[in-house]
Structures are given as C-alpha cells and as structure tokens.
Design a protein around this motif. Structure first.
Motif, PDB file in Angstrom:
ATOM      1  N   THR A 171     -11.639  49.949  -7.774  1.00 57.59           N
ATOM      2  CA  THR A 171     -11.412  51.316  -7.314  1.00 57.59           C
ATOM      3  C   THR A 171     -11.423  52.278  -8.494  1.00 57.59           C
ATOM      4  O   THR A 171     -11.283  51.881  -9.652  1.00 57.59           O
ATOM      5  CB  THR A 171     -10.060  51.408  -6.574  1.00 57.59           C
ATOM      6  N   GLY A 172     -11.592  53.555  -8.211  1.00 63.39           N
ATOM      7  CA  GLY A 172     -11.635  54.562  -9.267  1.00 63.39           C
ATOM      8  C   GLY A 172     -12.973  54.533  -9.989  1.00 63.39           C
ATOM      9  O   GLY A 172     -14.009  54.196  -9.417  1.00 63.39           O
ATOM     10  N   TRP A 173     -12.923  54.898 -11.267  1.00 63.43           N
ATOM     11  CA  TRP A 173     -14.152  54.916 -12.067  1.00 63.43           C
ATOM     12  C   TRP A 173     -14.427  53.514 -12.572  1.00 63.43           C
ATOM     13  O   TRP A 173     -14.034  53.124 -13.669  1.00 63.43           O
ATOM     14  CB  TRP A 173     -14.012  55.889 -13.240  1.00 63.43           C
ATOM     15  N   TRP A 230      -2.342  55.785  -6.044  1.00 61.19           N
ATOM     16  CA  TRP A 230      -3.707  56.225  -6.396  1.00 61.19           C
ATOM     17  C   TRP A 230      -3.684  57.200  -7.567  1.00 61.19           C
ATOM     18  O   TRP A 230      -2.833  58.066  -7.655  1.00 61.19           O
ATOM     19  CB  TRP A 230      -4.354  56.897  -5.196  1.00 61.19           C
ATOM     20  N   SER A 231      -4.680  57.066  -8.468  1.00 63.66           N
ATOM     21  CA  SER A 231      -4.799  57.939  -9.626  1.00 63.66           C
ATOM     22  C   SER A 231      -5.920  58.936  -9.402  1.00 63.66           C
ATOM     23  O   SER A 231      -6.998  58.580  -8.916  1.00 63.66           O
ATOM     24  CB  SER A 231      -5.079  57.123 -10.896  1.00 63.66           C
ATOM     25  N   SER A 232      -5.695  60.165  -9.814  1.00 63.93           N
ATOM     26  CA  SER A 232      -6.719  61.201  -9.680  1.00 63.93           C
ATOM     27  C   SER A 232      -7.574  61.326 -10.942  1.00 63.93           C
ATOM     28  O   SER A 232      -8.440  62.186 -11.028  1.00 63.93           O
ATOM     29  CB  SER A 232      -6.059  62.553  -9.380  1.00 63.93           C
ATOM     30  N   VAL A 233      -7.323  60.478 -11.942  1.00 70.28           N
ATOM     31  CA  VAL A 233      -8.071  60.583 -13.210  1.00 70.28           C
ATOM     32  C   VAL A 233      -8.929  59.350 -13.469  1.00 70.28           C
ATOM     33  O   VAL A 233      -9.279  59.064 -14.606  1.00 70.28           O
ATOM     34  CB  VAL A 233      -7.102  60.805 -14.386  1.00 70.28           C
ATOM     35  N   GLY A 234      -9.249  58.591 -12.429  1.00 70.60           N
ATOM     36  CA  GLY A 234     -10.211  57.508 -12.574  1.00 70.60           C
ATOM     37  C   GLY A 234      -9.631  56.114 -12.539  1.00 70.60           C
ATOM     38  O   GLY A 234     -10.401  55.133 -12.519  1.00 70.60           O
ATOM     39  N   TYR A 235      -8.295  55.948 -12.550  1.00 68.27           N
ATOM     40  CA  TYR A 235      -7.711  54.607 -12.549  1.00 68.27           C
ATOM     41  C   TYR A 235      -7.751  53.938 -11.174  1.00 68.27           C
ATOM     42  O   TYR A 235      -7.569  52.731 -11.059  1.00 68.27           O
ATOM     43  CB  TYR A 235      -6.245  54.658 -13.018  1.00 68.27           C
ATOM     44  N   GLY A 236      -8.004  54.697 -10.117  1.00 69.80           N
ATOM     45  CA  GLY A 236      -7.982  54.135  -8.772  1.00 69.80           C
ATOM     46  C   GLY A 236      -6.583  53.701  -8.400  1.00 69.80           C
ATOM     47  O   GLY A 236      -5.581  54.325  -8.802  1.00 69.80           O
TER      48      GLY A 236
END
Length: 397
Positions: free
Chosen positions: A371-373, A324-330
C-alpha cells in the motif's frame, strides 16, 4: 515435263572456279589450287495455277515477291495460268549475324564503364548508345556482354527485322537505300538476313539516351537516399550504445555506493537499544541513505517478502500510530520504545494492533503488503532517535 501441273524443277547453280595464282619469280611450294565451297543457290520452276497470286507463291516458298519478279523477268505482279516462274532459293547457312564494316565488336571487361569505353575509343556516349540502343543503364555494364563500337561512320545500329529488307529499313528512317548500303559495305541487299546488324548513318538514339540519363539520375538519388538512411541508422545505434553504457555505469556506481555504505554500520549493543528483525524470510532490496543523483534520501531499509508475511515488533513498546499515511507509507504502524526511540513499519496490507496498545518484541503487529507509494510487496522499516532517522542496520543483529 510439259502438261504436268505443279511440277517442280530444281536447277543447281554452276560450280565456282578458283583463280590461278599470279606468276612469281619465286618457286611455288606446291602446285595446288584451293577451291572455295560452292554457293548453295538454286531455283524452283513453278507453273502458275488458277487462283495463284505472286504474294501467295512468295509466302509459300518464304521468299520476297520482288526476288521472284527479278528472277522471272516480270514487269508487274499480274500472273497468267500456265506461266512459269523461277523462284530463287538460297540454302540457309548457320552463321553469326553480320556486323557492318567499321563497327568493332567489344567484349566488356570487369570494371568497364560506358564513359570509360567511349573515351578509350574516342566516341561520345551518345554515339555509343546509338550503336547499342538496347542498353539498360549508363552505369552498369555486364562483364562478358558485347558492345558495338562505331569506328568510322556513326549512326544507329539495329537488327534487321524478320520480313523486312534494307530498302524497307532505309525508308522507315527516311534514308537513301544507296547511302545505307554504302555505309554497310553491301553490294547485294538480298544477302542480308533477319538478325543481321545494319548501320543507319546519321541517326542518333537521342530518346534512348535521354531515358538512360533520367534513369541514371534516379539511381543516383536512390543511392544517396540509401546512404542517408544507413548513416541515420548508424547514428541511432551509436546513440543507443552510449545510452546503454551510461545506464550500466550508473548501475555500477549505485552498487558501489551500496557496498561502501554497508561496512560503515556501527552495531548498537542491546543496552543501547538493540532490536530484532521485524520479518523472517526476506531480502533487503534498498538500503538506508542516498540512492542516486536524482533520487531522494532513503530513510530506512526495504525488506522484500511474500504478500501477507507477518510483521513483528522489533522491540517492546507502545503503539503510537496505527492507520493510513497521507505521505506515501500506506497502512503503517509507529511504535514508541521510550527514550526518544521509535520504529516505523510501512506499506502493510493489514494492521493487527491499535493505537495506545502495548506490544512485546516479536509480537505480530501487521502483515506485508504494497500500500502507499510501493511497487511490490515489502516492508519499509525505519528507526528514529529524537525524531532523526538512523540506519536500522546499526540496531539489528
């Protein structure tokens, strides 16, 4: 006929005689005499019966009780059984309502206004309203309708009500019956019929005029409010058109920018690190580079595909990141291909590899998601060389 109770006698008035023409030194064209139509008048001789009253007899024959008193030479309304009365009758003739002399009948023309008609005839609007108290507006006149114009005496023009006489009408407005009769050119008040017009000299319809003035002001304000709302709606529509035109121009610029960016891609040979497409059955929705004035730089390309479509490695390499990415990549995967070259696969619905694992080109590493942004199922694909993002189209066939 004496002794016959309730017998009726009809006395027909004598014929009217024509007057001979005056003598003239010139010869007359013909020795003819014009005889006017005989006046249709008469009397009914009525014998009073027990229980009769003057008012009841008058009502029965539809005449004014005072006319019976005048015809029968009565001094009062007391009657005696057997007494004979002369009840005057006048045949009803079809005629238009009588208009007082000095009052002109005017037919409204298209475009006429009350102020314009009043100015044309040299009368005030109040005098014109008084002669036409049934007016509904000071501004709107119906073409073809009738206006009464007082040319001589000024006053209130009313229609004689049913069951009333000139004397009653004069008393109602506090006027002298003689003055009212003189203003209307009337010799015999009995000649007036219900519906005839009567001029009441000196009386003004001030209440009606003030009501029409108030209505005129109310209509004026309503017109101003309607015009204000119309102008507001026009301004709103114009603003909406400008906004839509600005949006259309912005979309056109974006399309032009995207089209001008695509031909500038320099294809990389396989020896330089060429790759394969990480998806099959996709559509490019966003290209690499600047997307708009107020949007951030896009660091890869977006490939739209159905949810759950398999994602494969664009080139053989080792899994550097899988999680999981915390900067929007999901959910995303980063592959290290050596020589400082990396590829990133973002917005996965599920990851099929783990960190440290070696994968071959074309091997499934995950599945398309949102997922993510993200606003819909797609794959965000990046190429990095020495930590700097590059246009992925330069490395793809």
């Amino acid at each position: 006929m004496r002794g016959v109770s309730g017998s009726l006698w009809l006395l027909v008035s004598s014929l009217a005689f024509a007057k001979l023409p005056a003598l003239s030194p010139l010869p007359l064209p013909a020795n003819t005499v014009e005889v006017g139509q005989a006046v249709k008048k008469g009397w009914v001789v009525y014998e009073v019966k027990p229980g009769d009253t003057l008012a009841g007899i008058a009502a029965r024959y539809g005449v004014d009780p005072r006319h019976i008193m005048w015809s029968s030479n009565l001094q009062g309304d007391r009657l005696q059984v057997g007494q004979r009365l002369l009840i005057p009758l006048v045949a009803v003739e079809d005629r238009s309502p009588r208009v007082p002399p000095g009052v002109e009948v005017y037919r409204v023309r298209p475009g006429d206004t009350l102020q314009g008609v009043a100015s044309r005839y040299g009368v005030s609007v109040l005098e014109l309203v008084s002669a036409n108290p049934s007016l509904e507006s000071l501004d709107r006149l119906v073409a073809g309708s009738v206006l009464y114009i007082p040319r001589k005496a000024k006053g209130l023009v009313v229609s004689l009500p049913e069951g009333q006489t000139l004397v009653d009408l004069a008393a109602r407005f506090g006027l002298s019956p003689v003055a009212v009769a003189r203003a209307n050119g009337i010799q015999d008040p009995a000649e007036l019929r219900p519906g005839d017009l009567v001029l009441l000299p000196g009386i003004q319809a001030k209440t009606t005029y003030e009501r029409l003035l108030a209505k005129q002001e109310e209509e004026r304000r309503a017109r101003l409010e309607a015009e204000r709302r119309r102008q507001e709606e026009l301004r709103r529509l114009a603003e909406e058109r400008r906004r839509q035109q600005a949006l259309a121009q912005q979309r056109t610029r974006q399309v032009q920018q995207a089209q001008t960016q695509r031909p500038q891609v320099r294809r990389v040979s396989y020896q330089e690190g060429a790759m394969r497409w990480p998806l099959s059955g996709f559509r490019i929705t966003t290209y690499f580079g600047q997307r708009g004035v107020f949007q951030r730089f896009h660091t890869g390309i977006d490939l739209a595909a159905a949810y759950g479509t398999p994602i494969v490695a664009a080139k053989a390499g080792q899994v550097e990141v899988a999680g999981w990415s915390s900067v929007g990549y999901g959910f995303h995967v980063v592959l290290d291909h050596g020589g400082g070259v990396e590829t990133l696969y973002a917005h996965m619905s599920r990851i099929a590899v783990r960190a440290g694992q070696w994968v071959e080109a074309g091997q499934v590493i995950g599945y398309v998601g949102s997922t993510g942004w993200s606003t819909g199922p797609h794959l965000h694909f990046e190429v990095r060389v020495g930590g700097v993002v590059r246009n992925p189209l330069a490395y793809l066939p």
